[in-house]
Design an enzyme around this catalytic site. Sequence first.
Site, PDB file in Angstrom:
ATOM      1  N   LYS A 170      41.414  41.857  27.766  1.00  0.00           N
ATOM      2  CA  LYS A 170      42.315  42.069  29.408  1.00  0.00           C
ATOM      3  C   LYS A 170      43.660  41.356  28.252  1.00  0.00           C
ATOM      4  CE  LYS A 170      44.144  42.249  33.086  1.00  0.00           C
ATOM      5  NZ  LYS A 170      45.130  43.673  33.543  1.00  0.00           N
ATOM      6  N   LYS A 239      51.474  34.176  31.077  1.00  0.00           N
ATOM      7  CA  LYS A 239      49.894  33.343  30.500  1.00  0.00           C
ATOM      8  C   LYS A 239      48.847  34.773  29.768  1.00  0.00           C
ATOM      9  CE  LYS A 239      46.904  33.988  33.220  1.00  0.00           C
ATOM     10  NZ  LYS A 239      45.768  35.107  33.706  1.00  0.00           N
TER      11      LYS A 239
HETATM   12  P1  NDP Z   1      47.523  35.149  42.964  1.00  0.00           P
HETATM   13  O1  NDP Z   1      48.984  34.578  42.073  1.00  0.00           O
HETATM   14  O2  NDP Z   1      48.680  36.249  43.336  1.00  0.00           O
HETATM   15  O3  NDP Z   1      46.656  34.093  43.146  1.00  0.00           O
HETATM   16  C1  NDP Z   1      45.745  33.013  42.967  1.00  0.00           C
HETATM   17  C2  NDP Z   1      45.018  32.563  44.061  1.00  0.00           C
HETATM   18  O4  NDP Z   1      44.568  31.500  43.669  1.00  0.00           O
HETATM   19  C3  NDP Z   1      45.586  32.497  45.106  1.00  0.00           C
HETATM   20  O5  NDP Z   1      43.804  32.670  46.050  1.00  0.00           O
HETATM   21  C4  NDP Z   1      45.828  30.873  45.147  1.00  0.00           C
HETATM   22  O6  NDP Z   1      45.147  29.969  46.467  1.00  0.00           O
HETATM   23  C5  NDP Z   1      44.618  30.287  43.597  1.00  0.00           C
HETATM   24  N1  NDP Z   1      44.587  29.414  43.449  1.00  0.00           N
HETATM   25  C6  NDP Z   1      45.613  29.250  42.461  1.00  0.00           C
HETATM   26  N2  NDP Z   1      45.315  28.018  41.889  1.00  0.00           N
HETATM   27  C7  NDP Z   1      44.534  27.566  42.428  1.00  0.00           C
HETATM   28  C8  NDP Z   1      44.232  26.106  42.432  1.00  0.00           C
HETATM   29  N3  NDP Z   1      44.757  24.774  41.740  1.00  0.00           N
HETATM   30  N4  NDP Z   1      42.846  25.450  43.139  1.00  0.00           N
HETATM   31  C9  NDP Z   1      42.596  26.392  43.506  1.00  0.00           C
HETATM   32  N5  NDP Z   1      42.889  27.706  43.627  1.00  0.00           N
HETATM   33  C10 NDP Z   1      44.363  28.570  43.762  1.00  0.00           C
HETATM   34  O7  NDP Z   1      47.309  35.616  41.528  1.00  0.00           O
HETATM   35  P2  NDP Z   1      46.982  37.218  41.148  1.00  0.00           P
HETATM   36  O8  NDP Z   1      46.380  36.978  42.887  1.00  0.00           O
HETATM   37  O9  NDP Z   1      47.888  38.268  41.410  1.00  0.00           O
HETATM   38  O10 NDP Z   1      45.891  36.381  40.372  1.00  0.00           O
HETATM   39  C11 NDP Z   1      44.428  36.409  40.173  1.00  0.00           C
HETATM   40  C12 NDP Z   1      44.358  36.607  38.871  1.00  0.00           C
HETATM   41  O11 NDP Z   1      43.558  38.488  38.380  1.00  0.00           O
HETATM   42  C13 NDP Z   1      44.927  36.146  37.503  1.00  0.00           C
HETATM   43  O12 NDP Z   1      44.021  36.099  35.807  1.00  0.00           O
HETATM   44  C14 NDP Z   1      45.862  37.193  37.417  1.00  0.00           C
HETATM   45  O13 NDP Z   1      46.582  37.161  35.372  1.00  0.00           O
HETATM   46  C15 NDP Z   1      44.755  38.106  37.104  1.00  0.00           C
HETATM   47  N6  NDP Z   1      44.943  39.762  37.650  1.00  0.00           N
HETATM   48  C16 NDP Z   1      46.075  40.313  38.450  1.00  0.00           C
HETATM   49  C17 NDP Z   1      46.709  41.393  39.060  1.00  0.00           C
HETATM   50  C18 NDP Z   1      47.940  41.238  39.818  1.00  0.00           C
HETATM   51  O14 NDP Z   1      48.271  43.073  39.905  1.00  0.00           O
HETATM   52  N7  NDP Z   1      48.365  40.858  40.531  1.00  0.00           N
HETATM   53  C19 NDP Z   1      46.292  42.480  38.077  1.00  0.00           C
HETATM   54  C20 NDP Z   1      44.841  42.033  36.891  1.00  0.00           C
HETATM   55  C21 NDP Z   1      44.671  41.017  36.716  1.00  0.00           C
HETATM   56  P3  NDP Z   1      46.791  30.173  47.551  1.00  0.00           P
HETATM   57  O15 NDP Z   1      46.420  31.194  48.241  1.00  0.00           O
HETATM   58  O16 NDP Z   1      46.498  28.384  48.124  1.00  0.00           O
HETATM   59  O17 NDP Z   1      48.171  30.249  46.258  1.00  0.00           O
END
Ligand code: NDP
Length: 295
Positions: A170, A239
């Site tokens: 990835k 990242k």
């Molecule tokens: P977001 O930033 O939209 O969401 C992050 C999630 O993690 C939220 O639920 C957030 O909670 C939670 N979170 C963040 N920090 C903490 C913490 N310290 N403790 C607990 N929960 C936490 O990210 P994405 O959904 O876009 O991405 C998630 C993963 O998927 C990443 O690794 C990303 O690289 C990967 N990804 C994303 C894609 C995309 O198109 N968006 C595509 C492919 C992979 P809260 O709601 O409270 O902020």
Amino acid sequence: MRVAFLGLGAIGAPMASHLARRYDLAVWNRTRARAEAFTQRHGGRIASTPREAVQGAEVVLTCLPTSAEVEALLGGPDGMEAGLAAGALFLDCTSGDPATSRRIAERLAARGVAFADCPVSGGTNGAEAGTLTVMVGADPATFQRAQPVLSAFGRRIEHMGPVGAGCAVKAVNNALLAVNIEAVGEGFAALVKAGVPARKALEVVNASSGRSFVSEVLVPERVLTGAWPQTFRLALLEKDVRIALGLLAETGVHGPVLELVGEVFRRARAELGEDADYLEAIKLVEQQAGATIRG
Ligand code: NDP
């Protein structure tokens, strides 16, 4: 079957929505309002803590920004370890890093919990449609167990090797995406300044050998139109490039191109902030060039 999903972010929420249709789903999100919005729309139960979410679950899925957040949610009185039962399956869909994934796998194995790193590709549209590509790092038996659950949101589910291998693939994939974004931005800003219409140039590149997902899909849908939707944070792509650079360092591969792109995205993250979308890297190129790629 009882399933838990933690991390209802931009991609986590649409992934979890497919699980809610198939399984008895418990969800946990740091910001509770997001979990409430999710259950109102898709059903499922809200857990108050990570521990409560995983209690009684046969399969647990996480989708958090980095492996560090997954590791942090394991420990403590309200952490997942306190609720996980021996025999459970833990699928981490975070685009994480191989070393932390291996550490988490060892920690869970000591409790009789099987682990697989299962990062996804295909974006929020692919998550909505349930057509993601899933890159799995696990032992073969764990991969077999994971497949039916991952098929809820994944169309192509591939076993890449032992724990950590999914994250490694990835990270390299996304490093290539970052290279393409920057290079397409630079090349097209120059073409626009040279007087070539952006759409015409794009059509020709897309019928030629320089085409890529960026030129075929992202630029026409988001840049030429000026739509710039927010689907994937640039901070997360930065990242991913960093994780890929770690892999190169670990394997002793000299990587001048990826190092430079890592630096470009580090600067873009510092300038645009934590909420900017990944394609906004092209906006920075446009600003520097004094040209807009529209058409
Ligand atoms: P977001 O930033 O939209 O969401 C992050 C999630 O993690 C939220 O639920 C957030 O909670 C939670 N979170 C963040 N920090 C903490 C913490 N310290 N403790 C607990 N929960 C936490 O990210 P994405 O959904 O876009 O991405 C998630 C993963 O998927 C990443 O690794 C990303 O690289 C990967 N990804 C994303 C894609 C995309 O198109 N968006 C595509 C492919 C992979 P809260 O709601 O409270 O902020």
